[in-house]
Design a protein around this motif. Structure first.
Motif, PDB file in Angstrom:
ATOM      1  N   LYS A 294     -46.870 -37.604  -4.022  1.00 34.45           N
ATOM      2  CA  LYS A 294     -48.041 -38.232  -4.261  1.00 34.45           C
ATOM      3  C   LYS A 294     -48.202 -39.360  -3.356  1.00 34.45           C
ATOM      4  O   LYS A 294     -47.502 -40.143  -3.219  1.00 34.45           O
ATOM      5  CB  LYS A 294     -48.504 -38.649  -5.773  1.00 34.45           C
ATOM      6  CG  LYS A 294     -48.248 -37.648  -6.579  1.00 34.45           C
ATOM      7  CD  LYS A 294     -48.256 -38.075  -8.043  1.00 34.45           C
ATOM      8  CE  LYS A 294     -48.056 -36.901  -9.284  1.00 34.45           C
ATOM      9  NZ  LYS A 294     -46.829 -36.412  -9.077  1.00 34.45           N
ATOM     10  N   MET A 318     -44.176 -49.180  -7.598  1.00 33.71           N
ATOM     11  CA  MET A 318     -43.812 -47.394  -7.353  1.00 33.71           C
ATOM     12  C   MET A 318     -42.308 -47.428  -6.951  1.00 33.71           C
ATOM     13  O   MET A 318     -41.905 -46.582  -6.416  1.00 33.71           O
ATOM     14  CB  MET A 318     -44.851 -47.216  -6.534  1.00 33.71           C
ATOM     15  CG  MET A 318     -46.149 -46.947  -6.748  1.00 33.71           C
ATOM     16  SD  MET A 318     -46.710 -45.592  -8.223  1.00 33.71           S
ATOM     17  CE  MET A 318     -46.415 -46.752  -9.578  1.00 33.71           C
ATOM     18  N   ARG A 321     -40.414 -44.636  -8.465  1.00 34.12           N
ATOM     19  CA  ARG A 321     -40.997 -43.321  -8.357  1.00 34.12           C
ATOM     20  C   ARG A 321     -40.802 -42.402  -7.380  1.00 34.12           C
ATOM     21  O   ARG A 321     -41.068 -42.586  -5.955  1.00 34.12           O
ATOM     22  CB  ARG A 321     -42.548 -43.271  -8.405  1.00 34.12           C
ATOM     23  CG  ARG A 321     -43.157 -44.068  -9.700  1.00 34.12           C
ATOM     24  CD  ARG A 321     -42.942 -43.048 -10.671  1.00 34.12           C
ATOM     25  NE  ARG A 321     -43.901 -41.804 -10.550  1.00 34.12           N
ATOM     26  CZ  ARG A 321     -45.366 -41.473 -11.131  1.00 34.12           C
ATOM     27  NH1 ARG A 321     -45.741 -42.465 -11.863  1.00 34.12           N
ATOM     28  NH2 ARG A 321     -45.680 -40.334 -10.651  1.00 34.12           N
ATOM     29  N   VAL A 324     -43.413 -40.484  -5.111  1.00 31.42           N
ATOM     30  CA  VAL A 324     -44.350 -41.219  -4.710  1.00 31.42           C
ATOM     31  C   VAL A 324     -44.136 -41.831  -3.220  1.00 31.42           C
ATOM     32  O   VAL A 324     -42.820 -42.124  -3.253  1.00 31.42           O
ATOM     33  CB  VAL A 324     -44.919 -42.183  -5.577  1.00 31.42           C
ATOM     34  CG1 VAL A 324     -45.904 -43.363  -4.980  1.00 31.42           C
ATOM     35  CG2 VAL A 324     -45.630 -41.703  -6.752  1.00 31.42           C
ATOM     36  N   ARG A 420     -48.182 -51.102 -11.830  1.00 29.74           N
ATOM     37  CA  ARG A 420     -47.599 -50.218 -12.179  1.00 29.74           C
ATOM     38  C   ARG A 420     -48.472 -49.166 -13.532  1.00 29.74           C
ATOM     39  O   ARG A 420     -48.444 -48.049 -13.233  1.00 29.74           O
ATOM     40  CB  ARG A 420     -45.940 -50.401 -12.892  1.00 29.74           C
ATOM     41  CG  ARG A 420     -45.290 -49.256 -13.319  1.00 29.74           C
ATOM     42  CD  ARG A 420     -43.972 -49.826 -13.773  1.00 29.74           C
ATOM     43  NE  ARG A 420     -43.102 -50.183 -12.691  1.00 29.74           N
ATOM     44  CZ  ARG A 420     -42.936 -51.578 -12.988  1.00 29.74           C
ATOM     45  NH1 ARG A 420     -43.058 -52.288 -13.835  1.00 29.74           N
ATOM     46  NH2 ARG A 420     -41.954 -52.120 -11.908  1.00 29.74           N
ATOM     47  N   LEU A 421     -48.686 -49.866 -14.436  1.00 28.14           N
ATOM     48  CA  LEU A 421     -49.679 -49.170 -15.418  1.00 28.14           C
ATOM     49  C   LEU A 421     -50.961 -48.597 -15.041  1.00 28.14           C
ATOM     50  O   LEU A 421     -51.212 -47.435 -15.272  1.00 28.14           O
ATOM     51  CB  LEU A 421     -49.770 -49.939 -16.791  1.00 28.14           C
ATOM     52  CG  LEU A 421     -48.528 -50.670 -17.473  1.00 28.14           C
ATOM     53  CD1 LEU A 421     -49.149 -51.714 -18.439  1.00 28.14           C
ATOM     54  CD2 LEU A 421     -47.893 -49.431 -18.250  1.00 28.14           C
ATOM     55  N   SER A 422     -51.585 -49.221 -14.214  1.00 27.21           N
ATOM     56  CA  SER A 422     -52.789 -48.692 -13.578  1.00 27.21           C
ATOM     57  C   SER A 422     -52.737 -47.607 -12.785  1.00 27.21           C
ATOM     58  O   SER A 422     -52.893 -46.584 -12.745  1.00 27.21           O
ATOM     59  CB  SER A 422     -53.354 -49.832 -12.636  1.00 27.21           C
ATOM     60  OG  SER A 422     -53.835 -51.151 -13.461  1.00 27.21           O
ATOM     61  N   LEU A 423     -51.584 -47.484 -12.028  1.00 22.57           N
ATOM     62  CA  LEU A 423     -51.325 -46.462 -10.886  1.00 22.57           C
ATOM     63  C   LEU A 423     -50.663 -45.188 -11.692  1.00 22.57           C
ATOM     64  O   LEU A 423     -51.062 -44.042 -11.532  1.00 22.57           O
ATOM     65  CB  LEU A 423     -50.149 -46.900  -9.872  1.00 22.57           C
ATOM     66  CG  LEU A 423     -50.644 -47.862  -8.782  1.00 22.57           C
ATOM     67  CD1 LEU A 423     -49.589 -48.357  -7.900  1.00 22.57           C
ATOM     68  CD2 LEU A 423     -51.641 -46.615  -7.921  1.00 22.57           C
ATOM     69  N   GLU A 424     -49.881 -45.559 -12.888  1.00 25.86           N
ATOM     70  CA  GLU A 424     -49.570 -44.375 -13.715  1.00 25.86           C
ATOM     71  C   GLU A 424     -50.551 -43.676 -14.415  1.00 25.86           C
ATOM     72  O   GLU A 424     -50.639 -42.629 -14.535  1.00 25.86           O
ATOM     73  CB  GLU A 424     -48.579 -44.984 -14.718  1.00 25.86           C
ATOM     74  CG  GLU A 424     -46.854 -45.304 -14.020  1.00 25.86           C
ATOM     75  CD  GLU A 424     -45.960 -45.709 -14.883  1.00 25.86           C
ATOM     76  OE1 GLU A 424     -46.540 -46.126 -16.180  1.00 25.86           O
ATOM     77  OE2 GLU A 424     -45.098 -46.111 -14.552  1.00 25.86           O
ATOM     78  N   ALA A 425     -51.691 -44.623 -14.571  1.00 24.64           N
ATOM     79  CA  ALA A 425     -52.903 -43.971 -15.316  1.00 24.64           C
ATOM     80  C   ALA A 425     -53.527 -42.956 -14.476  1.00 24.64           C
ATOM     81  O   ALA A 425     -54.039 -41.828 -14.534  1.00 24.64           O
ATOM     82  CB  ALA A 425     -53.481 -45.079 -15.991  1.00 24.64           C
ATOM     83  N   LEU A 427     -52.464 -41.553 -11.532  1.00 22.64           N
ATOM     84  CA  LEU A 427     -51.907 -40.522 -11.308  1.00 22.64           C
ATOM     85  C   LEU A 427     -51.508 -39.588 -12.241  1.00 22.64           C
ATOM     86  O   LEU A 427     -51.157 -38.062 -12.069  1.00 22.64           O
ATOM     87  CB  LEU A 427     -50.351 -40.962 -10.842  1.00 22.64           C
ATOM     88  CG  LEU A 427     -50.405 -41.774  -9.427  1.00 22.64           C
ATOM     89  CD1 LEU A 427     -48.955 -42.236  -9.173  1.00 22.64           C
ATOM     90  CD2 LEU A 427     -50.874 -41.210  -8.280  1.00 22.64           C
ATOM     91  N   SER A 428     -51.782 -39.796 -13.569  1.00 16.20           N
ATOM     92  CA  SER A 428     -51.631 -38.584 -14.530  1.00 16.20           C
ATOM     93  C   SER A 428     -52.836 -38.447 -15.578  1.00 16.20           C
ATOM     94  O   SER A 428     -52.969 -37.270 -16.083  1.00 16.20           O
ATOM     95  CB  SER A 428     -50.637 -39.534 -15.760  1.00 16.20           C
ATOM     96  OG  SER A 428     -51.063 -40.548 -16.214  1.00 16.20           O
TER      97      SER A 428
END
Length: 461
Positions: A294, A318, A321, A324, A420-425, A427-428
């Motif tokens: 990603k 990231m 990850r 990523v 981190r939390l925003s990007l995980e949201a 991406l998922s």
């Protein structure tokens, strides 16, 4: 829409006028370049700082003069020995925004109008039978004297005028508080009563700016003066023909009182790659094209270029990850990270990279909240994490949240944890991708450049 025929080419000369800020000029210049490509004679009024860039599009460059010829890069440079006001960079963002409005919109108004008048006279002298259509960017207040009955040079006919907005619309509404007030859209009786009170508060807060605006209008020869407070939409609604908003309905609040002649024209379409592809691509480019990981793209922007604010926190967020790759764009040619920065192994750093080159590969787009960066994200269908503050960015961030195309953080320097939390949201959760795809299709259906050209033809008709 197809290009104009030779007959239509002779209908009018199109004169674009833009606030000399990179984020405002860039979309204006794209529209100007496209209409020139379609066969229209086109001129662009702009600052000498951007003169070479404007001329490179094949259009006629007309430099602003006097205190209208502003250098936006120097203006925002923290090392500038002559800041706009003492302590400018230490002011809260909303106070900086008021200074920006005074320095870019109000103070140079008379000089901007003088440039417009001189240009109209020159165009009329060169082609007396060819009408002029002015497409004025919505924050270019140098067009306001025309609407307030300032005299034109002797013998010069009144031009047709269009308004093109390349930021969220700063138009007064019963459903919204004034621009950049941190309160939600509301069509309830209570919400509208609150908004009315806030507009009264805004009028009092900005009374000195309103008086300065009237002073500059008088100096420009205006015979009338706007009745409302600054940024109430007068500059939009005074245009004699269309008000064209870059954007789509799904990105904007469904306010009940859009002015007459208002229309969405879509976000700007994808740019055509240069012949042979984008030049000077980084050495790791083939990896981006072939990886199944990603891609997260983060850009600091061209004005706020401190990598500690957004780029380094994103790469750190990231770091662990393994699925990523983070592509970080520093924003200025030749820029480098400090020597003591330990770049994560999954980060790829470059000084400058065209957004349209990298975003086709991206799964998430992290940026400072400029309207142009949002345009790029929508055109490519990439969900976003948006930081930043100042200028129009608070309004942009609210619309990112409202439209569901990303996460709005509303800070110039978000924490690693928040990123981190925003990007995980992003991406998922597939809902972000679904929503940005809706806006992308709206943009395609609206046909931005075709609608702008049609507005020109309608004005002439």
């Amino acid at each position: 829409m197809s290009s104009n025929s030779g007959h239509e080419q002779k209908l009018a000369h199109i004169l674009f006028a833009s606030l000399p800020l990179t984020g405002h000029l860039t979309p204006i210049l794209r529209a100007a370049s496209e209409l020139h490509r379609r066969g229209w004679p086109v001129s662009v009024v702009g600052s000498s700082t951007h003169g070479a860039r404007i001329s490179a599009q094949g259009v006629n460059f007309i430099p602003l003069q006097g205190n209208a010829d502003l250098d936006d890069l120097l203006y925002y440079d923290r090392n500038n020995p002559n800041p706009p006001v003492p302590g400018f960079h230490e002011l809260e963002w909303y106070n900086r925004a008021l200074v920006d409005f005074e320095k870019f919109c109000v103070e140079p108004l008379a000089a901007q109008w003088a440039c417009i008048k001189e240009t109209l006279a020159d165009l009329h002298a060169a082609h007396p039978n060819r009408p002029v259509v002015i497409i004025s960017e919505a924050f270019f207040h140098g067009i306001l004297p025309l609407y307030m009955d300032a005299p034109l040079p002797a013998g010069v006919p009144r031009p047709k005028t269009l308004c093109l907005s390349v930021t969220p619309p700063a138009i007064r509404s019963a459903d919204l508080p004034p621009f950049n007030y941190p309160l939600p859209f509301s069509q309830t009786p209570e919400g509208r009563a609150r908004n009315a009170l806030l507009w009264d508060d805004w009028a009092q807060l900005t009374a000195p700016l309103r008086q300065r605006l009237h002073t500059e209008l008088a100096a420009a020869g205006a015979q009338r003066f706007p009745a409302g407070p600054v940024l109430d939409g007068t500059i939009y609604t005074s245009a004699s023909s269309a008000i064209m908003q870059v954007g789509v309905p799904s990105f904007e609040y469904p306010r009940s009182d859009w002015p007459d002649r208002f229309q969405f024209v879509g976000f700007l379409p994808l740019a055509t790659p240069p012949p042979g592809g984008y030049p000077n691509l980084p050495g790791w480019w083939e990896e981006i094209k072939t990886t199944d990981k990603k891609i997260v793209v983060v850009a600091q922007g061209t004005v706020e270029t401190n990598p500690n604010e957004l780029i380094l926190p994103t790469t750190e967020a990231m770091r662990d990850r393994v699925d990523v790759i983070v592509v970080a764009i520093l924003g200025r040619r030749g820029a480098t990270l400090p020597a003591d920065v330990q770049v994560p192994s999954n980060a790829r750093i470059t000084d400058y990279l065209h957004y349209d080159a990298i975003l086709p590969y991206a799964r998430a787009w992290v940026h400072n909240g400029g309207y142009g960066a949002i345009t790029h994200g929508v055109a490519h269908g990439v969900p976003m994490v948006v930081a930043g503050e100042g200028q129009d960015k608070p309004e942009n961030i609210r619309r990112i949240r409202y439209s569901g195309i990303g996460v709005g953080l509303g800070s110039v320097a978000p924490s690693v944890q928040d990123l981190r939390l925003s990007l995980e949201a992003i991406l998922s959760d597939p809902s972000y991708q679904e929503r940005v795809n809706v806006l992308k299709q709206e943009t395609i259906d609206l046909d931005c450049f075709g609608r702008i050209e049609k507005a020109v033809l309608d004005a002439l008709a």
